[in-house]
Design a protein around this motif. Structure first.
Motif, short mmCIF file in Angstrom:
data_model
loop_
_atom_site.label_atom_id
_atom_site.label_comp_id
_atom_site.label_asym_id
_atom_site.label_seq_id
_atom_site.Cartn_x
_atom_site.Cartn_y
_atom_site.Cartn_z
N GLU A 274 0.84 -1.21 0.00
CA GLU A 274 0.00 0.00 0.00
C GLU A 274 0.86 1.25 0.00
N GLY A 275 0.26 2.34 -0.50
CA GLY A 275 0.94 3.62 -0.42
C GLY A 275 0.50 4.58 -1.50
N SER A 276 0.68 5.86 -1.24
CA SER A 276 0.37 6.88 -2.23
C SER A 276 1.32 6.80 -3.42
N ALA A 277 2.46 6.14 -3.24
CA ALA A 277 3.41 5.99 -4.34
C ALA A 277 2.87 5.09 -5.45
N LEU A 278 1.75 4.43 -5.21
CA LEU A 278 1.11 3.61 -6.25
C LEU A 278 0.27 4.54 -7.14
N TRP A 279 0.94 5.40 -7.86
CA TRP A 279 0.31 6.40 -8.72
C TRP A 279 -0.29 5.69 -9.93
N PRO A 280 -1.59 5.87 -10.19
CA PRO A 280 -2.28 5.08 -11.22
C PRO A 280 -1.59 5.00 -12.58
N PRO A 281 -1.11 6.10 -13.17
CA PRO A 281 -0.46 5.98 -14.48
C PRO A 281 0.76 5.06 -14.48
N ASN A 282 1.46 4.98 -13.33
CA ASN A 282 2.59 4.05 -13.25
C ASN A 282 2.10 2.61 -13.12
N VAL A 283 1.13 2.39 -12.24
CA VAL A 283 0.61 1.03 -12.03
C VAL A 283 0.00 0.49 -13.32
N ALA A 284 -0.59 1.38 -14.12
CA ALA A 284 -1.24 0.95 -15.37
C ALA A 284 -0.25 0.35 -16.36
N THR A 285 1.04 0.61 -16.18
CA THR A 285 2.05 0.05 -17.08
C THR A 285 2.44 -1.37 -16.71
N LEU A 286 1.98 -1.85 -15.54
CA LEU A 286 2.31 -3.21 -15.12
C LEU A 286 1.71 -4.24 -16.08
N GLU A 287 2.52 -5.15 -16.52
CA GLU A 287 2.02 -6.26 -17.34
C GLU A 287 2.46 -7.56 -16.68
N ILE A 288 1.99 -7.72 -15.44
CA ILE A 288 2.37 -8.87 -14.62
C ILE A 288 1.10 -9.58 -14.18
N PRO A 289 0.93 -10.85 -14.51
CA PRO A 289 -0.26 -11.58 -14.03
C PRO A 289 -0.20 -11.78 -12.52
N GLY A 290 -1.36 -11.95 -11.92
CA GLY A 290 -1.42 -12.23 -10.49
C GLY A 290 -1.38 -10.99 -9.62
N VAL A 291 -1.63 -9.79 -10.21
CA VAL A 291 -1.63 -8.55 -9.45
C VAL A 291 -3.01 -7.90 -9.54
N ALA A 292 -3.58 -7.56 -8.38
CA ALA A 292 -4.86 -6.84 -8.33
C ALA A 292 -4.61 -5.49 -7.66
N ALA A 293 -5.13 -4.41 -8.25
CA ALA A 293 -4.88 -3.07 -7.73
C ALA A 293 -6.19 -2.34 -7.48
N PHE A 294 -6.26 -1.64 -6.34
CA PHE A 294 -7.43 -0.87 -5.96
C PHE A 294 -6.97 0.44 -5.32
N TRP A 295 -7.75 1.49 -5.53
CA TRP A 295 -7.44 2.78 -4.94
C TRP A 295 -8.60 3.22 -4.06
N LEU A 296 -8.30 3.70 -2.86
CA LEU A 296 -9.31 4.24 -1.96
C LEU A 296 -9.51 5.72 -2.27
N THR A 297 -10.75 6.13 -2.41
CA THR A 297 -11.07 7.53 -2.68
C THR A 297 -11.97 8.07 -1.57
N ALA A 298 -11.92 9.40 -1.39
CA ALA A 298 -12.72 10.03 -0.34
C ALA A 298 -12.94 11.48 -0.70
N PRO A 299 -14.02 12.09 -0.21
CA PRO A 299 -14.23 13.52 -0.45
C PRO A 299 -13.20 14.34 0.32
N SER A 300 -12.94 15.55 -0.18
CA SER A 300 -11.96 16.43 0.45
C SER A 300 -12.31 16.71 1.91
N GLU A 301 -13.61 16.80 2.22
CA GLU A 301 -14.03 17.12 3.58
C GLU A 301 -13.58 16.05 4.57
#
Length: 205
Positions: A104-131
């Motif tokens: 886990e971590g903020s360093a898992l920036w979506p455009p970078n993770v999207a370049t992964l071409e490795i089977p067996g990896v599942a990626a999810f991002w937690l989102t929340a309102p600014s408030e």
């Protein structure tokens, strides 16, 4: 679940990544790693007890840069980290001896993770309102007890996190990546359960 060896949990600061990822790792019996431990970059300008950070490089970083500059600097930092993160993910995804991993971590920036071409990896991002991010950061930093200068550093960090959250959400939509909204502040256990179902879903098709 048997096809997945690595689960990635991304998201902005204070969205609850660590709690969810640790809960997920505990449920699965997998290893847990935070990208925060892989490289240093000025983080929260307050300590776990809410007192202000006094390290000059942290104070100067947030005092001297605009919110846009802070965002650009942290994404550049994450991009520099990416080759090492990718190597770690690949090792756990392809080598049974390395064991299964929740990372886990903020360093898992979506455009970078999207370049992964490795089977067996599942990626999810937690989102929340600014408030929600603001409420958590103000509580964690004991904002009301801080001086005006200390509050300005918290506000800069908050601004960076809010901008990250907005840009991340845009990237997730553009790239078709998976997100989990924690805006209603469900208990972390419910978020863990939801991610477990999402991870297991491909095995049922």
């Amino acid at each position: 679940m048997t096809d997945v060896r690595v689960v990635l949990i991304g998201g902005p600061s204070n969205v609850g990544k660590s709690t969810v990822a640790q809960g997920l790792a505990d449920r699965l019996g997998w290893s847990y790693v935070s990208t925060d431990k892989l490289a240093r970059h000025p983080g929260r300008p307050w300590l776990p007890d809410g007192s202000p950070v006094t390290k000059p490089y942290v104070v100067d970083h947030f005092r001297s840069l605009s919110v846009d500059e802070l965002f650009t600097a942290v994404v550049e930092h994450y991009t520099r980290m990416w080759p090492g993160i990718e190597q770690l993910v690949r090792a756990h995804a392809t080598d049974p001896a390395a064991g299964r991993l929740v990372l886990e971590g903020s360093a898992l920036w979506p455009p970078n993770v999207a370049t992964l071409e490795i089977p067996g990896v599942a990626a999810f991002w937690l989102t929340a309102p600014s408030e929600l991010l603001r409420a958590r950061m103000y509580a964690g930093s004991r904002y009301g007890e801080r001086t005006a200068d200390e509050q300005s550093l918290v506000d800069k960090f908050l601004g960076r996190a809010v901008l990250y959250n907005e840009r991340m959400a845009d990237a997730l939509t553009r790239l078709g990546l998976s997100s989990v909204d924690v805006g209603a502040e469900p208990p972390a256990e419910q978020t863990v359960e939801r991610i477990l179902r999402l991870v297991a879903a491909p095995s049922r098709t």
